[in-house]
Design an enzyme around this catalytic site. Structure first.
Site, PDB file in Angstrom:
ATOM      1  N   HIS A 240       0.804  -1.221   0.000  1.00  0.00           N
ATOM      2  CA  HIS A 240       0.000   0.000   0.000  1.00  0.00           C
ATOM      3  C   HIS A 240       0.845   1.283   0.000  1.00  0.00           C
ATOM      4  O   HIS A 240       0.787   2.100  -0.927  1.00  0.00           O
ATOM      5  CB  HIS A 240      -0.904   0.027   1.239  1.00  0.00           C
ATOM      6  CG  HIS A 240      -1.733  -1.193   1.445  1.00  0.00           C
ATOM      7  ND1 HIS A 240      -2.881  -1.439   0.730  1.00  0.00           N
ATOM      8  CD2 HIS A 240      -1.599  -2.232   2.303  1.00  0.00           C
ATOM      9  CE1 HIS A 240      -3.419  -2.577   1.141  1.00  0.00           C
ATOM     10  NE2 HIS A 240      -2.656  -3.076   2.092  1.00  0.00           N
TER      11      HIS A 240
HETATM   12  C1  BDR Z   1      -2.982   0.707   5.353  1.00  0.00           C
HETATM   13  O1  BDR Z   1      -3.198   0.135   6.629  1.00  0.00           O
HETATM   14  C2  BDR Z   1      -1.993  -0.218   7.227  1.00  0.00           C
HETATM   15  O2  BDR Z   1      -2.080  -1.453   7.841  1.00  0.00           O
HETATM   16  C3  BDR Z   1      -0.946  -0.151   6.159  1.00  0.00           C
HETATM   17  O3  BDR Z   1       0.304   0.237   6.688  1.00  0.00           O
HETATM   18  C4  BDR Z   1      -1.477   0.856   5.185  1.00  0.00           C
HETATM   19  O4  BDR Z   1      -1.098   2.164   5.543  1.00  0.00           O
HETATM   20  C5  BDR Z   1      -3.653  -0.167   4.313  1.00  0.00           C
HETATM   21  O5  BDR Z   1      -5.025  -0.243   4.540  1.00  0.00           O
END
Ligand code: BDR
Ligand code: CA
Length: 310
Positions: A240
């Protein structure tokens, strides 16, 4: 050279985003890492941010502690994804560099006030608590921000932590609402994009291939057999947060659209859902540039090549 502050809750993918930024010193100057509670509690996110700086050989980057809980709700964490300490995978030593004594929210305010307006970009890749708190405490800084490039929310991809909500927005919907209503220029990297940025076993092997310490650590942080893999047909795990940095480095890798985005802050059922007016049916003015597609091969080529510099 673009100056950025990464607001973060490391977090495995946060770590990769920080490394990508630190590997891109030709284009990005990282003014500091402002830490927030999110994937794991604040004492661990500040610890992990320093472990990542030390991995990159960058003890000079200030790492600061910010808010230890969301604005109006109990903290929700994600150890089930990132491991008990937030950086499951590599064996990174405890940090020896000290935490910067400044408070992260104060640092955001003071840095924006001291900089030429329109020169500092904020890159939040965790819950938006620090940014919203800074905006509430010092509304004058909103107009000084060059832009906000955030990972969070979803359009068609719906939720990853609840059926309706993405983690970063769900943890602190009130903060996300404040940021989206602030009038600052916001770019959103939602799940719709990051679910296309899958670390497959080939891409994971490419991280490790240079044989560097960073390459091996990133490969260990992005195990394609990780917990989220089953959701993506066993093809790999989404990466992500590095998509935000990639947008700053190579916007041509993405497709974007200006839309109105609002956050659900009332209903427990859909708490933190990002409601994106894709077809302009509400008449509400656009308040965000939403990325909705990515050249995934181009993204991984960029990431792999840059990480090999460290
Ligand atoms: C987001 O949630 C977190 O767990 C990850 O680091 C990312 O920023 C994805 O939904
Ligand atoms: Ca994150």
């Amino acid at each position: 050279m673009r100056q950025i502050i990464i607001d973060t809750d490391p977090g495995q993918d946060d770590a990769v985003a920080i490394l990508l930024a630190l590997a891109s010193g030709d284009a990005l100057e990282v003014l500091g890492l402002t830490c927030v509670a999110g994937n794991v509690p604040l004492d661990l996110t500040t610890r992990n941010a320093r472990r990542v700086c030390e991995l990159a050989g960058r003890r000079d980057v200030p790492v600061m502690a910010g808010c230890d809980r969301p604005m109006g709700r109990a903290l929700v964490t994600a150890e089930h994804v990132h491991g008990q300490d937030g950086l499951a995978g590599p064996d990174l030593p405890a940090p020896t560099m000290p935490l910067d004594p400044r408070n992260a929210v104060d640092f955001l305010i003071e840095t924006l006030r001291a900089a030429v307006p329109g020169t500092v970009t904020l890159v939040p890749i965790g819950p938006l608590t620090n940014i919203a708190t800074a905006f509430q405490r010092a509304p004058d800084i909103v107009a000084r921000v060059a832009g906000i490039v955030m990972m969070g929310g979803a359009h068609r991809a719906l939720g990853n932590v609840t059926p309706a909500a993405e983690f970063n927005i769900h943890v602190d919907p009130q903060a996300a609402d404040i940021v989206l209503r602030s009038g600052a220029p916001v770019t959103i990297v939602p799940l719709d994009v990051t679910h296309k940025a899958l670390v497959t076993s080939e891409r994971n092997a490419a991280f490790a291939a240079p044989g560097t310490r960073v390459g091996r650590a990133v490969a260990a942080l992005t195990d394609p057999r990780g917990r989220e893999s089953a959701r993506h047909g066993g093809q790999g795990v989404p990466l992500h947060d590095p998509c935000t940095i990639a947008w700053l480095l190579a916007p041509d890798l993405f497709a974007a659209r200006e839309v109105n985005v609002m956050v659900e802050t009332g209903s427990e059922l859909t708490m933190g859902m990002t409601v994106m007016d894709w077809w302009g049916v509400t008449g509400r003015a656009a308040n965000a540039r939403v990325l909705h597609d990515i050249d995934a091969d181009g993204f991984f080529d960029l990431l792999t090549a840059r990480l090999a510099r460290l």
